[in-house]
Design a protein around this motif. Sequence first.
Motif, PDB file in Angstrom:
ATOM      1  N   SER A 189       0.823  -1.210   0.000  1.00 39.35           N
ATOM      2  CA  SER A 189       0.000   0.000   0.000  1.00 39.35           C
ATOM      3  C   SER A 189       0.856   1.258   0.000  1.00 39.35           C
ATOM      4  CB  SER A 189      -0.936   0.002   1.213  1.00 39.35           C
ATOM      5  OG  SER A 189      -0.192  -0.016   2.431  1.00 39.35           O
ATOM      6  N   GLY A 190       1.985   1.191   0.694  1.00 39.82           N
ATOM      7  CA  GLY A 190       2.896   2.329   0.714  1.00 39.82           C
ATOM      8  C   GLY A 190       3.478   2.608  -0.657  1.00 39.82           C
ATOM      9  N   MET A 191       3.787   1.552  -1.403  1.00 39.52           N
ATOM     10  CA  MET A 191       4.320   1.733  -2.756  1.00 39.52           C
ATOM     11  C   MET A 191       3.266   2.321  -3.677  1.00 39.52           C
ATOM     12  SD  MET A 191       6.858   1.625  -4.764  1.00 39.52           S
ATOM     13  CE  MET A 191       8.089   0.615  -3.920  1.00 39.52           C
ATOM     14  N   VAL A 192       2.035   1.857  -3.574  1.00 37.76           N
ATOM     15  CA  VAL A 192       0.957   2.417  -4.393  1.00 37.76           C
ATOM     16  C   VAL A 192       0.798   3.905  -4.107  1.00 37.76           C
ATOM     17  CG1 VAL A 192      -1.537   2.384  -4.817  1.00 37.76           C
ATOM     18  CG2 VAL A 192      -0.267   0.231  -4.660  1.00 37.76           C
ATOM     19  N   THR A 193       0.871   4.273  -2.854  1.00 40.84           N
ATOM     20  CA  THR A 193       0.756   5.686  -2.480  1.00 40.84           C
ATOM     21  C   THR A 193       1.907   6.494  -3.062  1.00 40.84           C
ATOM     22  OG1 THR A 193      -0.434   5.174  -0.430  1.00 40.84           O
ATOM     23  CG2 THR A 193       0.704   7.302  -0.528  1.00 40.84           C
ATOM     24  N   TRP A 194       3.124   5.946  -2.997  1.00 42.65           N
ATOM     25  CA  TRP A 194       4.289   6.666  -3.539  1.00 42.65           C
ATOM     26  C   TRP A 194       4.110   6.901  -5.042  1.00 42.65           C
ATOM     27  CZ3 TRP A 194       8.138   7.091  -7.025  1.00 42.65           C
ATOM     28  CH2 TRP A 194       9.262   7.870  -6.676  1.00 42.65           C
ATOM     29  N   ILE A 195       3.706   5.855  -5.751  1.00 42.56           N
ATOM     30  CA  ILE A 195       3.512   5.969  -7.200  1.00 42.56           C
ATOM     31  C   ILE A 195       2.416   6.983  -7.517  1.00 42.56           C
ATOM     32  CG2 ILE A 195       2.738   4.726  -9.262  1.00 42.56           C
ATOM     33  CD1 ILE A 195       4.030   2.189  -7.999  1.00 42.56           C
ATOM     34  N   LYS A 196       1.315   6.908  -6.796  1.00 41.60           N
ATOM     35  CA  LYS A 196       0.194   7.816  -7.026  1.00 41.60           C
ATOM     36  C   LYS A 196       0.605   9.263  -6.771  1.00 41.60           C
ATOM     37  CE  LYS A 196      -3.740   6.228  -5.888  1.00 41.60           C
ATOM     38  NZ  LYS A 196      -4.914   5.721  -5.125  1.00 41.60           N
ATOM     39  N   THR A 197       1.398   9.483  -5.742  1.00 42.77           N
ATOM     40  CA  THR A 197       1.862  10.833  -5.427  1.00 42.77           C
ATOM     41  C   THR A 197       2.755  11.372  -6.532  1.00 42.77           C
ATOM     42  OG1 THR A 197       1.754  10.361  -3.053  1.00 42.77           O
ATOM     43  CG2 THR A 197       3.098  12.238  -3.727  1.00 42.77           C
ATOM     44  N   TRP A 198       3.658  10.539  -7.031  1.00 43.27           N
ATOM     45  CA  TRP A 198       4.543  10.966  -8.132  1.00 43.27           C
ATOM     46  C   TRP A 198       3.720  11.331  -9.358  1.00 43.27           C
ATOM     47  CZ3 TRP A 198       5.962  10.447 -13.118  1.00 43.27           C
ATOM     48  CH2 TRP A 198       7.243  10.860 -13.490  1.00 43.27           C
ATOM     49  N   LEU A 199       2.796  10.464  -9.734  1.00 43.61           N
ATOM     50  CA  LEU A 199       1.984  10.685 -10.926  1.00 43.61           C
ATOM     51  C   LEU A 199       1.120  11.937 -10.790  1.00 43.61           C
ATOM     52  CD1 LEU A 199       0.891   6.999 -11.593  1.00 43.61           C
ATOM     53  CD2 LEU A 199       2.565   8.316 -12.916  1.00 43.61           C
ATOM     54  N   ASN A 200       0.562  12.139  -9.615  1.00 46.33           N
ATOM     55  CA  ASN A 200      -0.274  13.328  -9.402  1.00 46.33           C
ATOM     56  C   ASN A 200       0.548  14.613  -9.501  1.00 46.33           C
ATOM     57  OD1 ASN A 200      -2.574  11.809  -9.032  1.00 46.33           O
ATOM     58  ND2 ASN A 200      -2.501  11.870  -6.800  1.00 46.33           N
ATOM     59  N   GLU A 201       1.760  14.581  -8.955  1.00 41.06           N
ATOM     60  CA  GLU A 201       2.616  15.767  -9.033  1.00 41.06           C
ATOM     61  C   GLU A 201       3.043  16.029 -10.470  1.00 41.06           C
ATOM     62  OE1 GLU A 201       5.110  19.024  -7.550  1.00 41.06           O
ATOM     63  OE2 GLU A 201       3.169  18.095  -7.120  1.00 41.06           O
ATOM     64  N   TYR A 202       3.373  14.958 -11.188  1.00 43.92           N
ATOM     65  CA  TYR A 202       3.764  15.135 -12.590  1.00 43.92           C
ATOM     66  C   TYR A 202       2.605  15.739 -13.391  1.00 43.92           C
ATOM     67  CZ  TYR A 202       5.560  14.432 -17.254  1.00 43.92           C
ATOM     68  OH  TYR A 202       5.987  14.653 -18.542  1.00 43.92           O
ATOM     69  N   LYS A 203       1.412  15.247 -13.161  1.00 40.15           N
ATOM     70  CA  LYS A 203       0.257  15.780 -13.892  1.00 40.15           C
ATOM     71  C   LYS A 203      -0.016  17.230 -13.501  1.00 40.15           C
ATOM     72  CE  LYS A 203      -4.423  14.730 -15.394  1.00 40.15           C
ATOM     73  NZ  LYS A 203      -5.520  13.730 -15.401  1.00 40.15           N
ATOM     74  N   ARG A 204       0.161  17.555 -12.238  1.00 43.86           N
ATOM     75  CA  ARG A 204      -0.028  18.939 -11.803  1.00 43.86           C
ATOM     76  C   ARG A 204       0.917  19.876 -12.532  1.00 43.86           C
ATOM     77  NH1 ARG A 204       1.915  22.826  -8.562  1.00 43.86           N
ATOM     78  NH2 ARG A 204       3.774  21.614  -7.992  1.00 43.86           N
ATOM     79  N   LEU A 205       2.121  19.429 -12.758  1.00 50.17           N
ATOM     80  CA  LEU A 205       3.143  20.266 -13.387  1.00 50.17           C
ATOM     81  C   LEU A 205       3.032  20.318 -14.907  1.00 50.17           C
ATOM     82  CD1 LEU A 205       6.222  19.150 -11.244  1.00 50.17           C
ATOM     83  CD2 LEU A 205       5.035  21.354 -11.115  1.00 50.17           C
TER      84      LEU A 205
END
Length: 282
Positions: A189-205
């Motif tokens: 679950s921690g890895m899924v959260t890390w991946i989701k956070t990276w993807l969300n930040e990339y999309k924000r930028l």
Amino acid sequence: MKKSVSTACATIAALALTVAVAPAHATTTDNQRERPTKAAQQAGIHQMGDAYAGWRSHTDAGRASAALTRTSPTLTATKTLGIDVSAYQGNVNWSSQWGAGVRWAYTKATEGTYYTNAYFAQQYNGSYNVGMIRGAYHFANPGYSSATSQADYFVSHGGGWSRDGKTLPGMLDIEYNPYGSTCYGYSKSGMVTWIKTWLNEYKRLTGRDAPIYTTTDWWSTCTGNSTAFNQTNPLWIARYASSPGTLPGGWPYYTMWQYTSSPIDKNLFNGDITRVRALAYG
């Protein structure tokens, strides 16, 4: 006093020599360095920053034999040939690759928050200049720093995107850890959260959903075969064989497939060149 000055000069000279012969890697302090695993060293990874997409498949530990790396899938008009490169390949002869039918390429830009590819300009711009549709990728090291900081670092060092029809969205390379435990010390679950956070930040930028590069085995092992991304992020599957095999995470199809590293990392885009352009345009 003369002895102190002499000693200081000698120290400065030694430091200058060290800088002169150091390889082109981003600076990492000694207490931040992680020794590559034996498998990673066999794949040519000798220090942090050397990792590349599919490194594990270059070794027996990745279950890729010489026979498999020579295997080629059947090429059709509905598949488009591409390659991915990193500092591992050095300067690439892009005219030759174009002549061999390569029409798209991804170049490693960054790793963690400590490395930028010294060959990035030659590779990223060179592919573009011969007419290829190009993109950049980030080799994730979740055990080193936060997902947000790594996405920011990537975008700031070549991982951005523009709607010019020739620039693909940045790719997140999330796979076997070349520096330690397979899942970087994270729970599923921690890895899924890390991946989701990276993807969300990339999309924000950038406004884009980044493709995810991974293997079925790693994704199952480290995310619990999460289905959280199969409707938003294109799948880039790595499997050195004549077929992509079982896909992870509930993805109904692959968008890109890395099928060999011989003599360079080759990939198929699951569509003709118009579909490659469509992904570039967003």
